[in-house]
Write an enzyme that holds these catalytic residues in place. Structure first.
Site, PDB file in Angstrom:
ATOM      1  N   ASP A   1      36.676 130.896   2.110  1.00 31.21           N
ATOM      2  CA  ASP A   1      36.386 129.802   1.204  1.00 31.21           C
ATOM      3  C   ASP A   1      35.469 128.808   1.922  1.00 31.21           C
ATOM      4  O   ASP A   1      35.814 128.309   2.987  1.00 31.21           O
ATOM      5  CB  ASP A   1      37.719 129.145   0.846  1.00 31.21           C
ATOM      6  CG  ASP A   1      37.570 128.072  -0.205  1.00 31.21           C
ATOM      7  OD1 ASP A   1      37.991 128.314  -1.330  1.00 31.21           O
ATOM      8  OD2 ASP A   1      37.035 127.005   0.114  1.00 31.21           O
TER       9      ASP A   1
ATOM     10  N   THR B   1      30.803 127.877  -1.403  1.00 31.01           N
ATOM     11  CA  THR B   1      29.899 128.580  -0.501  1.00 31.01           C
ATOM     12  C   THR B   1      28.482 128.524  -1.055  1.00 31.01           C
ATOM     13  O   THR B   1      27.535 128.212  -0.338  1.00 31.01           O
ATOM     14  CB  THR B   1      30.334 130.049  -0.333  1.00 31.01           C
ATOM     15  OG1 THR B   1      31.735 130.080  -0.096  1.00 31.01           O
ATOM     16  CG2 THR B   1      29.623 130.703   0.810  1.00 31.01           C
TER      17      THR B   1
ATOM     18  N   ASP C   1      41.282 128.350  -6.515  1.00 28.61           N
ATOM     19  CA  ASP C   1      39.985 128.659  -7.129  1.00 28.61           C
ATOM     20  C   ASP C   1      40.205 129.220  -8.525  1.00 28.61           C
ATOM     21  O   ASP C   1      39.572 128.800  -9.488  1.00 28.61           O
ATOM     22  CB  ASP C   1      39.227 129.708  -6.296  1.00 28.61           C
ATOM     23  CG  ASP C   1      38.519 129.086  -5.101  1.00 28.61           C
ATOM     24  OD1 ASP C   1      38.935 127.984  -4.698  1.00 28.61           O
ATOM     25  OD2 ASP C   1      37.571 129.695  -4.587  1.00 28.61           O
TER      26      ASP C   1
HETATM   27  N1  LIG Z   1      31.063 141.900  -8.138  1.00 28.18           N
HETATM   28  C1  LIG Z   1      30.094 141.034  -7.947  1.00 28.18           C
HETATM   29  N2  LIG Z   1      28.819 141.433  -7.899  1.00 28.18           N
HETATM   30  C2  LIG Z   1      27.840 140.561  -7.690  1.00 28.18           C
HETATM   31  N3  LIG Z   1      28.000 139.260  -7.510  1.00 28.18           N
HETATM   32  C3  LIG Z   1      29.225 138.778  -7.560  1.00 28.18           C
HETATM   33  C4  LIG Z   1      30.345 139.626  -7.781  1.00 28.18           C
HETATM   34  N4  LIG Z   1      31.457 138.865  -7.776  1.00 28.18           N
HETATM   35  C5  LIG Z   1      31.026 137.591  -7.555  1.00 28.18           C
HETATM   36  N5  LIG Z   1      29.703 137.532  -7.442  1.00 28.18           N
HETATM   37  C6  LIG Z   1      28.876 136.340  -7.193  1.00 28.18           C
HETATM   38  O1  LIG Z   1      29.259 135.793  -5.940  1.00 28.18           O
HETATM   39  C7  LIG Z   1      29.104 134.392  -5.953  1.00 28.18           C
HETATM   40  C8  LIG Z   1      30.390 133.715  -5.588  1.00 28.18           C
HETATM   41  O2  LIG Z   1      30.792 134.075  -4.301  1.00 28.18           O
HETATM   42  P1  LIG Z   1      32.027 133.410  -3.579  1.00 28.18           P
HETATM   43  O3  LIG Z   1      33.173 133.313  -4.528  1.00 28.18           O
HETATM   44  O4  LIG Z   1      32.208 134.147  -2.324  1.00 28.18           O
HETATM   45  O5  LIG Z   1      31.525 131.992  -3.216  1.00 28.18           O
HETATM   46  P2  LIG Z   1      31.645 130.616  -3.981  1.00 28.18           P
HETATM   47  O6  LIG Z   1      32.266 130.815  -5.313  1.00 28.18           O
HETATM   48  O7  LIG Z   1      30.298 130.002  -3.952  1.00 28.18           O
HETATM   49  O8  LIG Z   1      32.541 129.764  -3.008  1.00 28.18           O
HETATM   50  P3  LIG Z   1      34.125 129.731  -2.855  1.00 28.18           P
HETATM   51  O9  LIG Z   1      34.696 130.738  -3.784  1.00 28.18           O
HETATM   52  O10 LIG Z   1      34.309 130.036  -1.420  1.00 28.18           O
HETATM   53  O11 LIG Z   1      34.488 128.351  -3.200  1.00 28.18           O
HETATM   54  C9  LIG Z   1      28.701 134.015  -7.356  1.00 28.18           C
HETATM   55  O12 LIG Z   1      27.318 133.780  -7.400  1.00 28.18           O
HETATM   56  C10 LIG Z   1      29.084 135.245  -8.176  1.00 28.18           C
HETATM   57  O13 LIG Z   1      28.255 135.379  -9.292  1.00 28.18           O
HETATM   58 MG   LIG Z   2      34.219 131.824  -5.631  1.00 27.34          MG
END
Ligand SMILES: Nc1ncnc2c1ncn2[C@@H]1O[C@H](COP(=O)(O)OP(=O)(O)OP(=O)(O)O)[C@@H](O)[C@H]1O
Ligand SMILES: [Mg+2]
Length: 557
Positions: free
Chosen positions: A66, A100, A397
Site C-alpha cells: 500500500d 501508489t 481500501d
Molecule cells: N488486473 C489488472 N490489470 C491491469 N491493471 C490493473 C489490474 N488490477 C488493477 N489494475 C490497475 O492498477 C492500478 C492500481 O494499483 P494498486 O492498487 O497497486 O495501487 P493504488 O490503487 O494506486 O494504491 P493503493 O491501492 O496502494 O492505495 C489501477 O490503475 C488499476 O486500474
Molecule cells: Mg489499489
C-alpha cells in the site's frame, strides 16, 4: 552567507547557520526528490505488485504494498519529498485507494517539467499549462471517459471491489473479502436528509485477533469488545437484553489528588464507610428500578456495586471505550447516561438480539448483536500480526471503494486505459493551443502514460512495444477508449472484457492531487533552512528584519 559589494566589504544578511538555495537549483532539487520517492514505490503498482518490507528502529516490521503505508514508514529529509509523502496520506484519507498511483503520477508530472526549466521557460508558464490540462482532464473524465452504474446492483459493485483487491495480498481470498466489504458497508449506510451517510471510521470497527486462519475472518452485525463480565457469576448469555449505557463510575468518588480525611473518633471511620456504601446502594437501586439485564459503563464498578447488581440478576461490563459506547448506543438504541439519577425508561436499549461472551484464543470477547443494526465489527484472524495488519489495510481500501461507488456511481476503466484515453485527448487538444504553453500541456499527456507503462514494467513486458501499440489503438478510433493493459500478462485488452474498473472519484482525486502538488512544488524557488540561536542570533542578524530578540521557528527543516 555573504553577498559581495562592488569594491567594499561583504554585507552579511543571513546568519552563519542558515542555508539558502534558490532559483534553478531548487526546482531541479525538488524534481529529483519527487522522482526518487516515486521510484521507491513504482514497483508496488498493479496486480503484479511487489511487497515492501520495512523495518522500524524498534525492530518491528511492516509488510505491505500500500503506497501510503510504505511512505509513512520511511523518513526523508528533503522538504519536497516530505510533501510527496503528505499527498499519499491525503489520498488515503479522501478515497482510501490510489495512493501508489498518485505518487507515481506526481513524480512523472514533476519530471516532465525538467526539460522546460532547462530551456529557461518560466515556471509560471508551465504551471498555467498544467492547470489548463487538469481542468480539461476533469471535464473529460466526467463526461466522456466514465460510465454510470447502478449503485443498487451488487454484481456491478462487486466487479469494482474485485479490481481493487486484485492488486493486494487479500486478493487470494477474493470472495471472502468482497463479501466482508460489501456486507459491512451495506449495513452501515443510512439515509440522512436525502444524503447517504457511510461513516466507516465510526461504525465499522476492525477487531484484529491473531491466531486462526484468514478464512475465519467475518463480519458481525453489532459490536464486539475485548471484555469480560466484572463478576464471574454474572450471566454470559442473554437473549433480547435490556441494555443500559453509562459513563459514570459505580464506585465511591475518589477525591482530587492530595485530599485527606481527618478522623478523630473510631466510630467516624465506620460512618464514612457507611456513607460510601449508602451512595453506591442508591446508585444501584436507581439502576435496578428499571430492570436492565446488562449495563456497560465507561468507568469502574466497585466490588460492592457488583454484588448488588449480581443479586438483581444484572450483568455489568466496565471500562468500555467512549467510541465503543457510542457504537453500542447505535446497536441497542440506548442513550448514554451520565448520572444514575437521570435514568428513565426511554434510555434503556432494547434493540439488540443477543448478548454473548465467547472465548477466542485466550481472551474473552463480548458480542452484542442485532440483525437490524447499522454498526458492524469485522473480525480479522490470521497467522501473524504483520499479516493481519496488511489484511486490515487491504480491507480498508475495499471498504472505501464500496463507499465511493455507493456515493458516486461512476467508473473509469482501469489498467491504464483511462490515463491513455485522456493522454490521447490532451495530445489532440494541444494542437489547437497557441504559443509555448502547448508544450507543457502536451507533457501532461506523456506523463499520464506512466501508469500503463509501469503496469507493463511490473509484469515484465516490453514497455516500448506495448505502449506504442496501446497509443496506436487509442489513436485509431474513439470507441477504443476502454483499451488498456492486462496487468497479469502485459497484453493489450479491452477493460470491458477484463472487467477492471476503478471508481471515478478515486481517479479524479489522483489526477487533482498529483498535478496540484507538482504545481505547488514548481512554484518554489527558494529554500531557506537553518536554526536561530536562542540568544537572539548572530550580531549580524539585523538584515533579517526581525532584529535581535525575536525568535522565529526555522522556516524549513
Ligand atoms: N488486473 C489488472 N490489470 C491491469 N491493471 C490493473 C489490474 N488490477 C488493477 N489494475 C490497475 O492498477 C492500478 C492500481 O494499483 P494498486 O492498487 O497497486 O495501487 P493504488 O490503487 O494506486 O494504491 P493503493 O491501492 O496502494 O492505495 C489501477 O490503475 C488499476 O486500474
Ligand atoms: Mg489499489
Amino acid at each position: 552567507m555573504f553577498r559581495g559589494m562592488p569594491g567594499g566589504q561583504p554585507i552579511i544578511i543571513l546568519s552563519k547557520n542558515t542555508k539558502r538555495e534558490s532559483g534553478h537549483h531548487v526546482q531541479i532539487g525538488n524534481i529529483t526528490a519527487t522522482k526518487t520517492i516515486a521510484d521507491v514505490i513504482r514497483t508496488s503498482l498493479g496486480p503484479r505488485a511487489m511487497l515492501k518490507m520495512l523495518m522500524d528502529p524498534m525492530g518491528g516490521i511492516v509488510m505491505t504494498n500500500d503506497g501510503n503505508a510504505i511512505l509513512r514508514e520511511i523518513t526523508v529529509k528533503h522538504p519536497a519529498a516530505k510533501s510527496m509523502i503528505e499527498i499519499s496520506r491525503t489520498q488515503d484519507e479522501e478515497t482510501g485507494d490510489g495512493t501508489t498511483s498518485v505518487i507515481v503520477l506526481a513524480g512523472e508530472v514533476m519530471a516532465a517539467a525538467e526539460p522546460f526549466l532547462e530551456q529557461k521557460m518560466h515556471p509560471t508558464i508551465i504551471i498555467q499549462a498544467y492547470r489548463m490540462a487538469l481542468e480539461d482532464m476533469i471535464v473529460w473524465a466526467k463526461e466522456k471517459y466514465s460510465i454510470p452504474i447502478d449503485a443498487k446492483n451488487e454484481k456491478e459493485i462487486e466487479t469494482v471491489v474485485r479490481s481493487c483487491l486484485g492488486t493486494k495480498m487479500l486478493g487470494k481470498w477474493m470472495d471472502l473479502a468482497v463479501h466482508i466489504a460489501m456486507t459491512a458497508v451495506r449495513t452501515i449506510s443510512i439515509e440522512k436528509d436525502g444524503y447517504k451517510e457511510i461513516d466507516i471510521k465510526r461504525y465499522c470497527r476492525i477487531e484484529k485477533i491473531p491466531g486462526g486462519t484468514i478464512e475465519d475472518c467475518k463480519v458481525i452485525k453489532g459490536v464486539v469488545l475485548n471484555k469480560d463480565v466484572t463478576h464471574p457469576k454474572m450471566r454470559r448469555r442473554i437473549e433480547k437484553p435490556r441494555i443500559m449505557l453509562l459513563d459514570c463510575p459505580l464506585e465511591y468518588k475518589k477525591g482530587e489528588s492530595q485530599t485527606s480525611l481527618e478522623i478523630m473518633k473510631e466510630e467516624d471511620i465506620t460512618k464514612v464507610l457507611e456513607q460510601e456504601e449508602e451512595a453506591i446502594r442508591k446508585q444501584c437501586d436507581e439502576i435496578i428500578l428499571l430492570k436492565p439485564d446488562l449495563i456497560f459503563t465507561e468507568k469502574g464498578v466497585s466490588d460492592l456495586a457488583q454484588h448488588y447488581l449480581h443479586r438483581a440478576g444484572i450483568t455489568a461490563i466496565r471500562r468500555c471505550k467512549k467510541t465503543d459506547n457510542n457504537r453500542l448506543a447505535r446497536v441497542t438504541g440506548a442513550t448514554i447516561v451520565n448520572d444514575t439519577c437521570d435514568l428513565r425508561e426511554e434510555d434503556v436499549g432494547t434493540q439488540a438480539d443477543l448478548f454473548e461472551i465467547t472465548k477466542i484464543g485466550d481472551e474473552y470477547y463480548t458480542y452484542v448483536t442485532s440483525e437490524k443494526t447499522t454498526a458492524v465489527t469485522v473480525i480479522l484472524r490470521g497467522p501473524s500480526k504483520d499479516i493481519i495488519n496488511e489484511v486490515e489495510r487491504n480491507l480498508q481500501d475495499a471498504l472505501n471503494v464500496v463507499r465511493n461507488i455507493m456515493q458516486e456511481a461512476r467508473l473509469m476503466p482501469g489498467g491504464g486505459a483511462a490515463e491513455m484515453a485522456l493522454a490521447q485527448a490532451l495530445t489532440e487538444k494541444a494542437k489547437s493551443i497557441q504559443g509555448i504553453r502547448q508544450w507543457p500541456y502536451k507533457a501532461i499527456a506523456r506523463a499520464l502514460e506512466v501508469i500503463p507503462r509501469t503496469l507493463i514494467q511490473n509484469c515484465g513486458g516490453s514497455t516500448i512495444r506495448q505502449l506504442t501499440a496501446l497509443r496506436a489503438k487509442h489513436a485509431q478510433a474513439e470507441e477504443n477508449w476502454t483499451w488498456g493493459i492486462d496487468g497479469i500478462t502485459g497484453q493489450l485488452v479491452d477493460m470491458k472484457q477484463l472487467g477492471i474498473w476503478d471508481p471515478l472519484s478515486v481517479k479524479l482525486q489522483v489526477f487533482k492531487t498529483a498535478i496540484e502538488t507538482a504545481v505547488m512544488l514548481l512554484r518554489i524557488d527558494d529554500i531557506v533552512s537553518g536554526t536561530k540561536k536562542r540568544d537572539g542570533g548572530d550580531a549580524a542578524g539585523a538584515g533579517g528584519g526581525g532584529g535581535g530578540g525575536m525568535q522565529q521557528p526555522p522556516m524549513m527543516e
